[in-house]
Design an enzyme around this catalytic site. Sequence first.
Site, PDB file in Angstrom:
ATOM      1  N   ARG A  93       0.813  -1.216   0.000  1.00 55.95           N
ATOM      2  CA  ARG A  93       0.000   0.000   0.000  1.00 55.95           C
ATOM      3  C   ARG A  93       0.848   1.269   0.000  1.00 55.95           C
ATOM      4  NH1 ARG A  93      -4.173  -1.759   4.620  1.00 55.95           N
ATOM      5  NH2 ARG A  93      -2.384  -3.072   5.183  1.00 55.95           N
ATOM      6  N   GLN A  94       2.148   1.101   0.291  1.00 58.18           N
ATOM      7  CA  GLN A  94       3.034   2.273   0.239  1.00 58.18           C
ATOM      8  C   GLN A  94       3.822   2.180  -1.066  1.00 58.18           C
ATOM      9  OE1 GLN A  94       4.974   2.902   4.181  1.00 58.18           O
ATOM     10  NE2 GLN A  94       3.682   1.202   4.797  1.00 58.18           N
ATOM     11  N   HIS A 127      -1.698  -5.085  -4.718  1.00 59.66           N
ATOM     12  CA  HIS A 127      -2.499  -3.893  -4.421  1.00 59.66           C
ATOM     13  C   HIS A 127      -2.511  -2.923  -5.614  1.00 59.66           C
ATOM     14  CE1 HIS A 127      -4.392  -0.688  -2.268  1.00 59.66           C
ATOM     15  NE2 HIS A 127      -3.363   0.102  -2.496  1.00 59.66           N
ATOM     16  N   ASP A 168     -13.701   2.030  -3.402  1.00 54.64           N
ATOM     17  CA  ASP A 168     -13.023   3.310  -3.626  1.00 54.64           C
ATOM     18  C   ASP A 168     -12.653   3.415  -5.101  1.00 54.64           C
ATOM     19  OD1 ASP A 168     -10.711   1.707  -3.866  1.00 54.64           O
ATOM     20  OD2 ASP A 168     -10.205   1.996  -1.758  1.00 54.64           O
ATOM     21  N   LYS A 191     -14.624   7.382  -1.672  1.00 55.63           N
ATOM     22  CA  LYS A 191     -14.134   7.297  -0.283  1.00 55.63           C
ATOM     23  C   LYS A 191     -13.069   8.354  -0.027  1.00 55.63           C
ATOM     24  CE  LYS A 191     -10.781   4.253   1.036  1.00 55.63           C
ATOM     25  NZ  LYS A 191     -10.134   2.949   1.259  1.00 55.63           N
ATOM     26  N   ARG A 193      -9.971   9.459   2.865  1.00 58.35           N
ATOM     27  CA  ARG A 193      -9.220   9.058   4.063  1.00 58.35           C
ATOM     28  C   ARG A 193      -8.711  10.309   4.765  1.00 58.35           C
ATOM     29  NH1 ARG A 193      -8.394   4.011   5.570  1.00 58.35           N
ATOM     30  NH2 ARG A 193      -8.092   2.349   4.043  1.00 58.35           N
ATOM     31  N   ASP A 217     -12.700  -6.100  -3.070  1.00 59.62           N
ATOM     32  CA  ASP A 217     -11.511  -5.310  -2.732  1.00 59.62           C
ATOM     33  C   ASP A 217     -10.337  -6.255  -2.548  1.00 59.62           C
ATOM     34  OD1 ASP A 217     -10.062  -3.027  -2.258  1.00 59.62           O
ATOM     35  OD2 ASP A 217     -11.066  -2.469  -0.392  1.00 59.62           O
TER      36      ASP A 217
HETATM   37  C1  R5P Z   1      -7.044   0.478   0.054  1.00 61.63           C
HETATM   38  O1  R5P Z   1      -6.722   1.067  -0.960  1.00 61.63           O
HETATM   39  C2  R5P Z   1      -7.254  -1.005   0.084  1.00 61.63           C
HETATM   40  O2  R5P Z   1      -7.691  -1.495  -1.155  1.00 61.63           O
HETATM   41  C3  R5P Z   1      -8.241  -1.384   1.171  1.00 61.63           C
HETATM   42  O3  R5P Z   1      -9.494  -0.793   0.874  1.00 61.63           O
HETATM   43  C4  R5P Z   1      -7.785  -0.903   2.532  1.00 61.63           C
HETATM   44  O4  R5P Z   1      -6.458  -1.289   2.768  1.00 61.63           O
HETATM   45  C5  R5P Z   1      -8.679  -1.492   3.626  1.00 61.63           C
HETATM   46  O5  R5P Z   1      -8.254  -1.019   4.870  1.00 61.63           O
HETATM   47  P1  R5P Z   1      -9.249  -0.955   6.115  1.00 61.63           P
HETATM   48  O6  R5P Z   1      -9.943  -2.282   6.196  1.00 61.63           O
HETATM   49  O7  R5P Z   1      -8.355  -0.693   7.282  1.00 61.63           O
HETATM   50  O8  R5P Z   1     -10.187   0.187   5.863  1.00 61.63           O
END
Ligand code: R5P
Length: 311
Positions: A93-94, A127, A168, A191, A193, A217
Amino acid sequence: MKILSGTSNLKLSKDISKQLKLKLINTNIKRFADGEIYIEINENIRGNSVFVIQSTSTPANDNIMELLLCIDALRRSSAKNITAVIPYFGYARQDRKVAPRTSISAKVVSNLITNAGANRIVTVDLHAGQIQGFFDIPVDNLFTTPLFARYIKKKFKTNNNLVCVSPDVGGVQRTRGLATKIKADLAIIDKRRPEPGKSEVMNIIGDVKGKHCIIVDDIIDSGGTIINAVDALKKEGAKDVYVFITHAVLSGQAVEKIKKSQIKKLIITDTIENTSKIKNNSKIEVISIAPLMAEAINRISNSTSVSDLFN
Ligand code: R5P
């Protein structure tokens, strides 16, 4: 061909090796008193193509280190080539600088794996697809869409009232892939953040009223994204909401939150070992990725097409 398993998801490694009718390489993976990792391979692997299976799930740093040491031990034992099979590729994710002075962890981890001696990577639902470019070795990114599509087609007799929902904007491509496969409509959640680990639903784009919603997802971590999405869809009049997730990180109170949520069913895969965490939770169902991974390993080993698996 031989299979070596790290300790992050031994059950999945055993399931994959069972499918391939192979025994796992006999290894000794231990921790010293201070937490350092010791790896010893107890059989000859000289000249073999070895697939080392290790998800870099929590504890992510330990599991990454274990993977690196396994690759190093294989290289020093004269394996012909080494494929790192990483069902869940953590730190993904990073994948870019999100603020001026942040690290790109996905790139750091990619460099570590390559420099340890891996010749190829096999992973599942990265991801972000562009992480493949962080490696200068081949990367096979396997998709769970066909597994999810099969489940949905079996569960719902008709696609009349189905809508696939991306939680998202970043997930639209993945969701559109599933919607196309099952011939369902598409909706998108806008969405936001406000800070890491928190998410807010701003808008829903598309018609969800009276429909069976299918959220798809790659990761469920704290559960915040999905639970907020489900609440928003129900508020908009969705009939029910099924959630399909590849990597069930499920940190903190996620399992409890899911239990209490309006989710009809959460379908996850076993890229991350969660057996004890989800025990006795009838809301969560697991689809195994082992047959798909075994077939991909087989095809790589025989130099035949992996992409044909998804056609
Ligand atoms: C974000 O871009 C990922 O695809 C997931 O939606 C995210 O990592 C989910 O994280 P959490 O369950 O903490 O909201």
